[in-house]
Design a protein around this motif. Structure first.
Motif, PDB file in Angstrom:
ATOM      1  N   ARG A   3       0.821  -1.199   0.000  1.00  0.00           N
ATOM      2  CA  ARG A   3       0.000   0.000   0.000  1.00  0.00           C
ATOM      3  C   ARG A   3       0.862   1.259   0.000  1.00  0.00           C
ATOM      4  NH1 ARG A   3      -4.242  -1.037   4.741  1.00  0.00           N
ATOM      5  NH2 ARG A   3      -2.568  -2.404   5.467  1.00  0.00           N
ATOM      6  N   VAL A  69      -6.002   1.710  -4.756  1.00  0.00           N
ATOM      7  CA  VAL A  69      -5.536   0.769  -3.734  1.00  0.00           C
ATOM      8  C   VAL A  69      -6.213  -0.579  -3.884  1.00  0.00           C
ATOM      9  CG1 VAL A  69      -4.945   2.532  -2.049  1.00  0.00           C
ATOM     10  CG2 VAL A  69      -7.280   1.662  -2.133  1.00  0.00           C
ATOM     11  N   GLU A 337     -10.563   2.159   1.907  1.00  0.00           N
ATOM     12  CA  GLU A 337      -9.942   1.290   0.907  1.00  0.00           C
ATOM     13  C   GLU A 337     -10.890   0.171   0.515  1.00  0.00           C
ATOM     14  OE1 GLU A 337      -6.191  -0.089   2.260  1.00  0.00           O
ATOM     15  OE2 GLU A 337      -5.324   1.918   2.456  1.00  0.00           O
ATOM     16  N   PRO A 429      -3.766  -5.680   0.106  1.00  0.00           N
ATOM     17  CA  PRO A 429      -4.956  -4.892  -0.196  1.00  0.00           C
ATOM     18  C   PRO A 429      -6.225  -5.715   0.004  1.00  0.00           C
ATOM     19  CG  PRO A 429      -3.981  -5.686  -2.218  1.00  0.00           C
ATOM     20  CD  PRO A 429      -3.066  -6.129  -1.111  1.00  0.00           C
TER      21      PRO A 429
END
Length: 437
Positions: A3, A69, A337, A429
């Motif tokens: 990230r 992301v 995210e 992620p």
């Protein structure tokens, strides 16, 4: 770390426009004071190192996060630079590579991010190691020096003068220099000290070490080093006549002959682009006030337009409400995210309109059965990623109003409490695993 690499990658992409704009300004305002030009490179540094983006309604940057992301979990991974010609060229290539690799069960985007993160870290460590090694070697070379005056030392083992040190910088010059040359050298190096160039140049190299893979950052650093020398020359020769400047340039040429570049950090007399510096010194005249004011105005416009990003209000941009609830497991950043990953999928649902999305609960996310369920879904797809966390969101949305777009949904109907399940590995992620009731 992946990230973090995505954040660095986004900064490296978005700063390109600013660097290009500054290069153009350097050409347009060649008569402007070089100290003013140096300020533009400070703006580049701020954009690269400040983690929170500076927002402005006047920003011309189309997108501050070209690499999402949640790109790993996108059905069709793509860059979103906001520049249609760029996206039109790059995204078909990404889609083709992703589709061909997906047939073999390999997520090429995930592999790229993982390998890219490792290579990036190795590059950063290599650049920093180079700095440390050259610093140690240079320190050994100047350890036997004679102090001639305050903060100034004469050394037998160096080929040219420079400033060495950050906390307590010292001026070093080679033995055997005639007094006339030494006068020019000390004037130049003391100008460096007054401008704090012994701090700015190492800081620039540290930032370059982080963005070593971005060619424009290398160009920016080279031009920055050149501009601080120009600015220092202008300050050292200010108010002197042409003969004095000619003698100064001769000393500059003498110091540059046969000189080896020392390292990235020391600030040195005669170090770089001697021909251009001599030309600038001999032709430099104090610019008219209107030129300075015009340059300041142009610099301000470029800074506002290309060093900032457009104000981002999620409720306005997405036109739905977000309820983050009260969680001890996940931060707002973690949830944002995950929501972005969900929206990457939902945006492909033609004709659907999202109304609201809300976090499930810590209890639901911490239940071992749910995490095991996510792992079973992963294993069923012949993937080997090991999940350590899962998260669930519920949303309300309206289905398409036409049969052609509805797919498996009912036509023109309000869906409530629709669930989205995501999971991720440690430091990885979010990956969208399933959705529905």
């Amino acid at each position: 770390m992946e990230r973090c690499f995505i954040m660095i990658l986004n900064n490296a992409l978005t700063v390109s426009v600013l660097i290009f704009a500054i290069i153009v300004l350097r050409l347009l305002f060649q008569k402007a004071p070089k100290g003013l030009i140096c300020f533009l490179w400070v703006i580049v540094a701020v954009k690269l190192i400040v983690p929170v983006p500076l927002e402005s309604t006047f920003s011309l940057l189309p997108n501050r996060t070209p690499v999402s992301v949640g790109i790993v979990s996108q059905q069709e991974p793509m860059l979103e630079t906001g520049l249609k010609p760029v996206d039109a060229v790059v995204n078909p290539v990404i889609h083709e590579q992703f589709t061909s690799a997906r047939a073999t069960g390999v997520n090429v985007i995930q592999v790229f991010l993982h390998v890219g993160t490792i290579v990036w870290i190795i590059g950063v460590l290599g650049m920093l190691a180079y700095t440390v090694v050259t610093y140690i070697l240079l320190k050994r070379r100047v350890r036997v020096s004679i102090r001639t005056e305050q903060n100034t030392y004469e050394c037998d083992d160096i080929s040219g003068p420079f400033i060495f040190g950050i906390v307590r910088p010292k001026i070093y010059y080679p033995s055997g220099m005639v007094w006339e040359e030494k006068e020019f050298i000390l004037r130049h190096e003391k100008a460096h000290l007054k401008r704090k160039d012994h701090l700015w140049k190492p800081l620039g190299f540290v930032i370059l070490s982080i963005y070593w893979f971005q060619p424009l950052c290398w160009i920016a650093y080279i031009l920055f080093c050149r501009d601080i020398e120009y600015a220092c020359d202008e300050r050292a020769t200010l108010g002197e006549d042409k003969q004095w400047k000619a003698d100064y340039c001769q000393a500059l040429l003498n110091c540059s002959v046969g000189r080896k570049r020392i390292a990235a950090c020391p600030v040195a007399f005669g170090e770089d682009h001697v021909k251009g510096r001599v030309k600038n010194i001999m032709n430099y005249k104090k610019p008219a006030v209107w030129i300075v004011l015009l340059a300041i105005a142009a610099f301000a416009v470029v800074s506002v337009c290309f060093a900032t990003t457009k104000k981002n209000d999620d409720n306005v941009e997405h036109n739905f409400t977000c309820d983050y609830g009260s969680s001890k497991l996940y931060s707002k950043e973690d949830m944002d995210e995950a929501i972005q990953t969900i929206m990457n999928e939902f945006n492909n649902w033609k004709g659907c309109e999202m109304h609201s999305i809300r976090y499930g609960s810590d209890q639901t996310c911490s239940e071992g059965d749910n995490l095991s369920w996510m792992q079973e879904l992963e294993n069923a797809n012949d993937n080997k990623e090991t999940f350590t966390e899962c998260i669930m969101f519920e949303c309300d949305f309206h289905s398409p109003k036409s049969d052609a777009d509805a797919g498996g949904l009912n036509v023109d109907e309000e869906y409530t409490d629709w669930q989205w399940w995501l999971a991720r590995s440690e430091d990885g992620p979010w990956k969208l695993m399933t959705w529905g009731y």
